[in-house]
Design a protein around this motif. Structure first.
Motif, PDB file in Angstrom:
ATOM      1  N   TYR A 129       0.813  -1.215   0.000  1.00  0.00           N
ATOM      2  CA  TYR A 129       0.000   0.000   0.000  1.00  0.00           C
ATOM      3  C   TYR A 129       0.844   1.262   0.000  1.00  0.00           C
ATOM      4  N   SER A 130       0.205   2.353  -0.328  1.00  0.00           N
ATOM      5  CA  SER A 130       0.759   3.706  -0.465  1.00  0.00           C
ATOM      6  C   SER A 130       1.472   3.852  -1.807  1.00  0.00           C
ATOM      7  N   HIS A 142      -2.768   9.560  -3.516  1.00  0.00           N
ATOM      8  CA  HIS A 142      -2.109   8.574  -2.663  1.00  0.00           C
ATOM      9  C   HIS A 142      -2.871   8.312  -1.366  1.00  0.00           C
ATOM     10  N   THR A 146      -3.065   4.620   0.989  1.00  0.00           N
ATOM     11  CA  THR A 146      -2.338   4.748   2.247  1.00  0.00           C
ATOM     12  C   THR A 146      -3.244   4.516   3.448  1.00  0.00           C
ATOM     13  N   ASN A 167       5.917  -1.148   0.937  1.00  0.00           N
ATOM     14  CA  ASN A 167       5.711   0.130   0.250  1.00  0.00           C
ATOM     15  C   ASN A 167       6.474   0.053  -1.066  1.00  0.00           C
ATOM     16  N   TYR A 262       3.943  10.306   6.538  1.00  0.00           N
ATOM     17  CA  TYR A 262       3.366   9.177   7.272  1.00  0.00           C
ATOM     18  C   TYR A 262       3.246   9.497   8.763  1.00  0.00           C
TER      19      TYR A 262
END
Length: 604
Positions: A129-130, A142, A146, A167, A262
């Protein structure tokens, strides 16, 4: 995959307990129908309802109400069912005894994980993911991968799965030759994050993004530069030390920026979870050779492709997955094939989840087909494309700036935080409470970030949704702020109880049977009890909105309880049990918010 076992303090839900009790009664009444689903459902007339009589009646050749009566007579005393009534054509309205309800509350209160079973224990899950691109700023596109990916990571981890976060960064390809050549010729234009401490609203990645645009412009206008850029691509792929040094610096600066994003979003991804496309570069030749030797990949117009056996394109010809281009180069199709093989053979995944938007549906269908034909993707491995819709603006079109550009992710978060700050300030003024600027800033950040996440997660992931900061930060309605505020109310009640010297009981309050539970208390206990079942459903269909819906209904059940059942104004065992309910509701709501990656503030 090892055998799944429950957590040592797992508490079967009331729904499961009723399923077991009514299931046993069905087996006793009609032995030949042993194992039939009792079909336990919510009810407006009792705590829960069993709807199996209609289906059973057809199988045993009897009247549904007669079947319902016969089954009800077999429900044993001492089971979770306190009272059963037959309604309509044989529905069993089931009321749970006060003692059973309270024992359930205490079983969950004494469990560190609220009695939720570890239904995913023994399952190794890889979640991709992301996936931002190196040297480019993260933007509105995005956010969904995420946020959804992180929520699934949290839920599956809580349920006992060994989750490996991946990632998958876009850090390789011809564009880097162009960028590296431009930086090599204009080193003074590269900013590092350490240079930007005094520069407002600037990041190294925004500078890199600008440099790439300048490199692209130069590439198109200057043939000599274009030749040097192409040579730089060759040097990068060949492992030239000078070229790799610049490339590594670009990657490091980008990763620093991703970490900042993040951290602000409260996303679990860290630098060690990053695995760029470059990681698979040395495996691409072998993947292509394996597929070609197996006859899965064939030559077509000079390129090596996998022609689908299942999917046809608009020209009614088999859709193709590009393994090797005509010029001998590789693209992301090949990289994704190598990635799939790595996750199965090296990471030994039982399940692989790809959080990528719905536009890539065909790509993943072809990828998984190729993996199955190659023998990598067997029935023992569950590989899924977890698709999602887009974020739209108020006009119902893809969310853009007024100038038509893609919205930066940090700007989107700022919009939500600013809207939350306005709501929090107005709320504090209306209540006459004082919040200093530091507290206001902290609460607004928690509320704004939580609002963005909740808005993303509160609908089915496959649907588009409109980004509306004012609506998503409202204290009323199905919003993250509403849930956060509900949590602060629970904390406030418990805080006031402590200040008055009132302690929450450790066990079952004395004389619990002296006063029957109020309807709002019963409804709250039933709402609390649903967490484990909801999380199991999320793990099955990978739809986080099931959890958001549950938490909203829990908060509403608490509001009804709070309005109908005085807590601190009550006395004796009634006050004790109500404080215990507030405590368990707060813990359940906080746990649910944490599984969504949303803060549970103690004041707003």
């Amino acid at each position: 995959m090892s055998e799944i076992s429950p957590a040592p303090d797992a508490v079967p839900s009331l729904s499961q307990q009723l399923t077991d009790a009514v299931g046993a009664a069905i087996s006793a009444a009609y032995p030949e129908q042993a194992g039939a689903d009792p079909l336990i459902r919510p009810s407006d007339h009792a705590d829960l309802q069993a709807n199996a009589a209609l289906a059973l009646a057809k199988k045993v050749g009897a009247n549904p109400r007669e079947v319902g009566t016969k089954v009800s007579e077999q429900i044993t005393a001492g089971s979770a069912v306190g009272k059963v009534e037959i309604s309509g054509p044989g529905f069993l309205n089931l009321t749970i005894s006060d003692e059973t309800l309270w024992n359930q509350v205490e079983a969950r209160r004494t469990s560190a994980r609220l009695g939720v079973p570890a239904t995913q224990a023994g399952v190794r899950t890889v979640i991709d993911y992301s996936g931002p691109n190196i040297a480019k700023e993260m933007h509105v596109g995005h956010i969904r991968s995420t946020v959804i990916g992180d929520a699934l990571t949290r839920v599956l981890s809580f349920l006992g799965s060994e989750v490996i976060k991946q990632n998958h960064l876009g850090d390789w390809g011809t564009q880097f030759g162009m960028l590296i050549q431009y930086i090599t010729e204009h080193p003074e234009q590269l900013w590092r994050h350490s240079d930007l401490a005094e520069v407002a609203d600037a990041t190294t990645v925004s500078a890199l993004d600008s440099l790439y645009k300048a490199a692209r412009k130069t590439f198109d206008a200057d043939e000599a530069f274009a030749d040097r850029a192409r040579a730089r691509v060759v040097a990068l792929q060949a492992g030239d030390s000078e070229t790799l040094a610049v490339w590594r610096e670009i990657v490091a600066e980008s990763q620093y920026y991703f970490d900042q994003v993040y951290a602000r979003l409260g996303i679990l991804l860290r630098a060690e979870d990053s695995r760029g496309e470059s990681s698979y570069n040395d495996q691409l030749d072998a993947v292509a050779a394996e597929l070609e030797q197996a006859g899965i990949a064939v030559t077509s117009d000079g390129a090596l492709v996998v022609l689908s056996e299942d999917v046809k394109g608009p020209d009614d010809q088999p859709a193709a997955l590009m393994v090797r281009k005509r010029d001998g180069g590789y693209g992301y199709d090949t990289t994704d094939l190598a990635t799939l093989k790595y996750r199965i053979s090296e990471l030994e995944a039982d399940r692989i989840l790809y959080l990528v938007d719905a536009r890539q549906t065909l790509h993943f269908r072809l990828l998984f087909e190729a993996g199955r034909r190659a023998g990598w993707l067997t029935e023992e491995v569950d590989a899924r494309h977890i698709s999602f819709g887009s974020i739209l603006g108020p006009d119902g079109k893809p969310f853009k700036t007024r100038s038509g550009e893609t919205v930066r992710l940090m700007d989107l978060l700022d919009m939500a935080v600013d809207a939350a700050a306005t709501v929090v300030r107005e709320g504090a003024e209306a209540k006459g409470s004082e919040l200093d600027e530091a507290a206001l800033t902290e609460i607004a950040e928690q509320a704004g970030i939580g609002a963005v996440k909740y808005a993303d997660l509160s609908g089915s992931r496959t649907k588009d949704y409109v980004f509306d900061p004012e609506r998503m930060t409202a204290f009323n309605g199905n919003t993250g702020v509403y849930l956060q505020y509900a949590h602060t109310r629970m904390v406030s009640i418990l805080r006031r109880a402590a200040s008055q010297g009132v302690k929450i009981p450790d066990g079952v309050p004395s004389a619990i049977s002296d006063v029957a539970l109020e309807p709002a208390e019963r409804a709250l206990v039933l709402a609390i009890d649903g967490l484990g079942d909801v999380l199991a459903a999320v793990a099955e269909d990978l739809e986080p909105h099931r959890l958001t819906t549950y938490l909203y209904e829990l908060a509403r059940a608490f509001t009804d309880f709070y309005e109908a059942c005085p807590v601190l104004a009550s006395e004796g065992s009634v006050r004790e049990r109500r404080l215990a309910l507030v405590d368990l509701t707060r813990r359940t709501l906080a746990q649910g918010l944490d599984l969504l990656g949303i803060a549970a503030p103690e004041r707003m």
